[in-house]
Design a protein around this motif. Structure first.
Motif, short mmCIF file in Angstrom:
data_model
loop_
_atom_site.label_atom_id
_atom_site.label_comp_id
_atom_site.label_asym_id
_atom_site.label_seq_id
_atom_site.Cartn_x
_atom_site.Cartn_y
_atom_site.Cartn_z
N ARG A 113 0.85 -1.19 0.00
CA ARG A 113 0.00 0.00 0.00
C ARG A 113 0.88 1.24 0.00
O ARG A 113 1.73 1.43 0.87
CB ARG A 113 -0.88 -0.01 1.25
CG ARG A 113 -1.74 1.23 1.46
CD ARG A 113 -2.76 1.42 0.36
NE ARG A 113 -3.87 2.30 0.80
CZ ARG A 113 -4.78 2.79 -0.01
NH1 ARG A 113 -4.74 2.51 -1.31
NH2 ARG A 113 -5.76 3.55 0.45
N LEU A 114 0.66 2.12 -1.00
CA LEU A 114 1.45 3.34 -1.11
C LEU A 114 0.98 4.40 -0.11
O LEU A 114 -0.11 4.34 0.43
CB LEU A 114 1.38 3.89 -2.53
CG LEU A 114 1.87 2.96 -3.64
CD1 LEU A 114 2.01 3.73 -4.96
CD2 LEU A 114 3.20 2.32 -3.29
N VAL B 249 0.09 -3.93 -5.96
CA VAL B 249 0.38 -2.58 -5.48
C VAL B 249 -0.94 -1.81 -5.41
O VAL B 249 -1.67 -1.71 -6.40
CB VAL B 249 1.38 -1.85 -6.41
CG1 VAL B 249 1.62 -0.42 -5.91
CG2 VAL B 249 2.70 -2.62 -6.47
N LEU B 250 -1.23 -1.28 -4.23
CA LEU B 250 -2.48 -0.58 -3.98
C LEU B 250 -2.22 0.92 -3.91
O LEU B 250 -1.56 1.40 -2.99
CB LEU B 250 -3.09 -1.06 -2.66
CG LEU B 250 -3.14 -2.59 -2.47
CD1 LEU B 250 -3.71 -2.94 -1.11
CD2 LEU B 250 -3.95 -3.24 -3.58
N CYS B 251 -2.73 1.65 -4.88
CA CYS B 251 -2.48 3.10 -4.97
C CYS B 251 -3.68 3.88 -4.45
O CYS B 251 -4.75 3.33 -4.21
CB CYS B 251 -2.21 3.48 -6.42
SG CYS B 251 -0.84 2.57 -7.17
N GLN C 26 -0.57 8.11 -9.07
CA GLN C 26 0.17 7.01 -8.46
C GLN C 26 0.00 5.73 -9.27
O GLN C 26 0.95 4.98 -9.48
CB GLN C 26 -0.31 6.76 -7.03
CG GLN C 26 0.22 7.71 -5.98
CD GLN C 26 -0.19 7.29 -4.58
OE1 GLN C 26 -1.20 6.61 -4.38
NE2 GLN C 26 0.60 7.70 -3.59
N ILE C 27 -1.22 5.49 -9.72
CA ILE C 27 -1.50 4.29 -10.51
C ILE C 27 -0.66 4.28 -11.79
O ILE C 27 -0.01 3.28 -12.13
CB ILE C 27 -3.01 4.20 -10.86
CG1 ILE C 27 -3.83 3.91 -9.60
CG2 ILE C 27 -3.26 3.12 -11.91
CD1 ILE C 27 -5.33 3.98 -9.82
N LYS D 240 4.12 1.95 -14.79
CA LYS D 240 5.36 2.07 -15.55
C LYS D 240 6.54 1.50 -14.77
O LYS D 240 7.40 0.81 -15.33
CB LYS D 240 5.64 3.54 -15.87
CG LYS D 240 4.63 4.16 -16.83
CD LYS D 240 4.89 5.65 -16.99
CE LYS D 240 3.82 6.32 -17.85
NZ LYS D 240 4.00 7.80 -17.91
N ARG D 241 6.57 1.77 -13.48
CA ARG D 241 7.71 1.42 -12.64
C ARG D 241 7.81 -0.09 -12.39
O ARG D 241 8.90 -0.65 -12.32
CB ARG D 241 7.59 2.17 -11.32
CG ARG D 241 8.86 2.23 -10.49
CD ARG D 241 8.61 3.09 -9.25
NE ARG D 241 9.80 3.30 -8.46
CZ ARG D 241 10.50 4.42 -8.43
NH1 ARG D 241 10.12 5.45 -9.18
NH2 ARG D 241 11.57 4.54 -7.67
N TYR D 242 6.63 -0.74 -12.26
CA TYR D 242 6.63 -2.15 -11.84
C TYR D 242 6.06 -3.09 -12.90
O TYR D 242 5.63 -4.20 -12.59
CB TYR D 242 5.86 -2.30 -10.53
CG TYR D 242 6.39 -1.40 -9.44
CD1 TYR D 242 7.73 -1.43 -9.06
CD2 TYR D 242 5.56 -0.48 -8.79
CE1 TYR D 242 8.23 -0.59 -8.09
CE2 TYR D 242 6.04 0.36 -7.80
CZ TYR D 242 7.38 0.30 -7.46
OH TYR D 242 7.86 1.14 -6.48
#
Length: 343
Positions: free
Chosen positions: A181-182, A216-218, A223-224, A229-231
């Motif tokens: 969770r971000l 990944v929970l944004c 953030q999404i 892109k990042r992951y």
């Protein structure tokens, strides 16, 4: 009675909805307002929790926060003025506090985050009564100008309000699942600070994706997009708003950079690591109980997470400890209803 709830976040949807239902069953008239804010509005829709949308979230920029709050205060004054409540209930809504004070309405306020100074300064002094978990000292609040006699502490963490009502269900885990969770990057207490969590999130995704499915929970659309892109190829970035407790219940490990979902995971007995960039009283309490581990760097995060994922005995004992703790807690909803309906 006529009772007005200002419901601003997904946590508040979960926290207030049981009380709203019970109050309506008792014959009270209830108005629920909110603002344009992705997670809160969509979760309310998912839960069938009706809210009147008034105003918008101001984002991370200070000027936009001020503008959105000012506009919302004016709009809210008109809506609430027409309703004519006997009591206002907020989770430290700045606009809710100002409108209740301006209209002379008794304000029952909740807060478990004295570290969020901007919000506390704008709300706590205007509350008729402040309610909070018992792990937060009175001194954390009195410094904002509220008298100790106007503070009620309940022996529970806030997620107990909905977790105690969560129907039992069996979870099946064909493959281990790790939730990340971000942080609340646009909150007033953190928006202008450098965050420590991105490198820790990178480590969690890179290492745990070798052992489990990583989700990944944004919180926000930006953030999404950035997380996708990042992951890419390493983790699933959840697009839709979700029922946090139901999602957490099926997890093998939870890594949280915020407060509420980490507390949910801990009380559900899911191995939990906090990478929150600021310290919370609730977080500190859960660390002391052994239900949450804290990681300050990537190395300790990966080491602790791998151990939690592989130690089945640890997980079993953790679930038992969490169940005992949750069962021992008061029901915040009953405390809430008592405070609201007390003349």
């Amino acid at each position: 009675m006529k009772i007005w709830f200002d419901v601003l976040t997904p946590k508040q949807v979960m926290f207030f909805s049981p009380a709203v239902s019970l109050l309506r069953e008792k014959g009270h008239q209830v108005l629920c307002t909110s603002r344009q804010y992705r997670e809160a509005v969509e979760l309310a829709r998912l839960k069938g929790f009706a809210m009147e949308i008034v105003g918008r979230h101001g984002g991370a920029d200070r000027y936009e926060k001020l503008l959105a709050s000012s506009e919302r205060t004016l709009e809210l004054a008109k809506v609430v003025g027409r309703f004519g409540p006997d009591a206002a209930v907020t989770f430290s809504s700045p606009e809710g506090a100002r409108v209740a004070y301006g209209l002379g309405v008794r304000h029952v306020g909740f807060n478990d985050s004295p570290h969020s100074e901007p919000v506390a300064r704008l709300t706590v002094p205007l509350m008729s009564r402040l309610l909070c978990p018992w792990v937060i000292p009175y001194s954390a609040w009195t410094r904002y100008g509220i008298a100790r006699k106007n503070i009620t502490r309940y022996r529970a963490l806030d997620p107990a309000a909905w977790l105690k009502r969560m129907p039992p269900s069996e979870t099946t885990r064909e493959r281990k699942k790790v939730l990340v969770r971000l942080e609340e990057s646009k909150a007033s207490y953190i928006a202008d600070k450098g965050l420590a969590s991105p490198p820790l999130v990178d480590a969690a995704v890179n290492e745990f994706s070798k052992l489990a499915d990583v989700l990944v929970l944004c919180r926000y659309h930006d953030q999404i997009e950035e997380a996708k892109k990042r992951y890419e190829g390493k983790a699933q970035v959840v697009d839709d708003v979700f029922d946090g407790a139901m999602l957490i219940k099926g997890a093998s490990l939870f890594v949280g950079a915020g407060g509420t979902m980490s507390a949910e995971a801990a009380l559900l007995g899911v191995p939990t690591i906090s990478i929150a960039p600021v310290r919370f009283y609730v977080d500190d309490y859960l660390v002391r109980t052994g239900l949450v581990a804290r990681a300050r760097d990537a190395k300790s995060l990966v080491r602790t997470g791998k151990k939690m994922l592989s130690d089945e005995k640890f997980g079993k004992n953790l679930r038992k400890k969490a169940a005992r703790l949750l069962a021992s807690m008061e029901d915040p909803t009953q405390v809430m209803i008592s405070a609201i309906t007390k003349r």
